[in-house]
Design a protein around this motif. Structure first.
Motif, mmCIF file in Angstrom:
data_model
loop_
_atom_site.group_PDB
_atom_site.id
_atom_site.type_symbol
_atom_site.label_atom_id
_atom_site.label_comp_id
_atom_site.label_asym_id
_atom_site.label_seq_id
_atom_site.Cartn_x
_atom_site.Cartn_y
_atom_site.Cartn_z
ATOM 1 N N GLU A 1 1.695 4.063 -7.280
ATOM 2 C CA GLU A 1 2.511 4.705 -6.652
ATOM 3 C C GLU A 1 4.186 4.377 -7.030
ATOM 4 O O GLU A 1 4.046 3.306 -7.937
ATOM 5 C CB GLU A 1 2.350 4.123 -4.450
ATOM 6 N N PRO B 1 3.204 -1.990 -5.719
ATOM 7 C CA PRO B 1 2.150 -1.013 -5.130
ATOM 8 C C PRO B 1 2.579 0.033 -7.143
ATOM 9 O O PRO B 1 1.267 0.841 -7.005
ATOM 10 C CB PRO B 1 3.361 -0.765 -4.487
ATOM 11 N N TYR B 2 3.612 0.053 -7.581
ATOM 12 C CA TYR B 2 3.025 1.018 -8.792
ATOM 13 C C TYR B 2 2.001 0.156 -9.674
ATOM 14 O O TYR B 2 1.247 0.334 -10.360
ATOM 15 C CB TYR B 2 4.512 0.618 -9.565
ATOM 16 N N ASP C 1 -0.362 -1.627 -9.175
ATOM 17 C CA ASP C 1 -1.424 -1.846 -8.469
ATOM 18 C C ASP C 1 -2.776 -0.582 -7.646
ATOM 19 O O ASP C 1 -3.553 -0.623 -8.664
ATOM 20 C CB ASP C 1 -1.312 -2.391 -6.817
ATOM 21 N N ARG C 2 -1.539 0.219 -7.547
ATOM 22 C CA ARG C 2 -2.268 1.587 -7.140
ATOM 23 C C ARG C 2 -1.831 2.760 -7.709
ATOM 24 O O ARG C 2 -2.294 4.059 -7.549
ATOM 25 C CB ARG C 2 -2.247 1.933 -4.938
#
Length: 305
Positions: free
Chosen positions: A137, A131-132, A134-135
């Motif tokens: 987060e 997630p970090y 990719d987006r």
């Protein structure tokens, strides 16, 4: 000769007990440091009597069958569980046994630690790193509690599978050989001897998973997520956010997890020697095999919650 640790009995008490039980103790040696190297050979050669037996607490080694039998009877009458460990040469391997730290737990602990490391890294890669990248987060706060809680049930299930897999492999091997009187391979024999430790480690992981799951709702991050969800709901003008399928799904997961943990508790209790010896073979087989059949459908996958 009877050789025993100095913390067990003194010379006078052992001599009196030997006379009461009809056993002649010709030479009694009590040593505070029983496990000195080559100590047994020096004592053995220093005595001229041929009827010498080394009594290592409950393991009896000796070259004279009649003397060894007398020591076995004496040990059993004294309340010990005596075992004939072979000739005098076998006592050399027994000297190192009391100095080893959990020798039967090394393999199971290594397997459990390897599984936990694998599932922990996999979950961290999936829920934190990806997630970090990719987006953007930042989910690093998942590492100390959420990621551990997601790795523990996977370790518990795989470890429990490792408990019952060697029994199936042994059955297939016996069918292939056409007899059950041939010795198993060394790796399979060690694996089957480690099933008790693997089962207890599986129960430990399941119990820790239950404790971690209870702590998820009382952590500070859960409070922030509930406040954010309530704010979004009010901002969107949603009066009722009740979702019937999610309610049923969560309740069924929790109920099946609690039942699965209860079955694991029964399996762990029957693995204790004091409890297992109180059961006959049919009762022990029912608990260890029948309840395992009912355990797999009751154990939820925590990663899907």
């Amino acid at each position: 000769m009877v050789w025993t640790g100095g913390d067990m009995f003194d010379s006078q008490s052992m001599q009196s007990m030997g006379e009461n039980f009809g056993f002649k103790i010709g030479t009694l040696i009590c040593l505070d440091n029983l496990w000195q190297p080559k100590c047994r050979e020096e004592l053995y050669q220093s005595l001229g009597d041929d009827r010498k037996v080394i009594f290592l607490r409950v393991l009896v080694c000796g070259d004279c069958p009649s003397s060894k039998l007398s020591v076995l009877v004496l040990a059993q009458r004294l309340g010990f569980r005596a075992v004939d460990a072979g000739g005098l040469c076998a006592s050399g391997a027994l000297e190192e046994a009391p100095l080893l730290l959990f020798p039967s737990w090394r393999g199971p602990l290594l397997a459990a630690a390897t599984l936990f490391t694998f599932f922990y890294l996999y979950t961290a890669l999936k829920n934190v790193l990806m997630p970090y990248l990719d987006r953007g987060e930042n989910n690093l706060y998942h590492l100390p509690l959420v990621t551990v809680n997601q790795a523990l049930p996977a370790v518990a299930l795989v470890t429990l599978a490792l408990v019952y897999l060697p029994g199936l492999l042994a059955s297939v091997l016996q069918l292939y050989r056409g007899t059950k009187y041939k010795r198993f391979p060394d790796w399979l024999d060690r694996w089957m001897c480690a099933r008790k430790q693997l089962g207890l480690l599986s129960f430990l992981c399941a119990a820790l998973h239950a404790v971690y799951s209870v702590c998820l709702s009382i952590r500070r991050a859960s409070g922030y997520m509930i406040l954010n969800a309530a704010y979004r709901q009010v901002k969107a003008g949603v009066e009722n956010s009740w979702v019937e399928t999610q309610v049923w799904r969560s309740d069924l997961y929790l109920s099946s997890g609690i039942l699965g943990l209860g079955v694991l508790c029964v399996l762990a209790l029957t693995s204790l020697p004091s409890v297992g010896h109180a059961l006959n073979w049919r009762e022990f087989t029912f608990v260890q095999v029948r309840q395992e059949t009912a355990l797999n459908p009751l154990t939820p996958d925590a990663a899907q919650r």
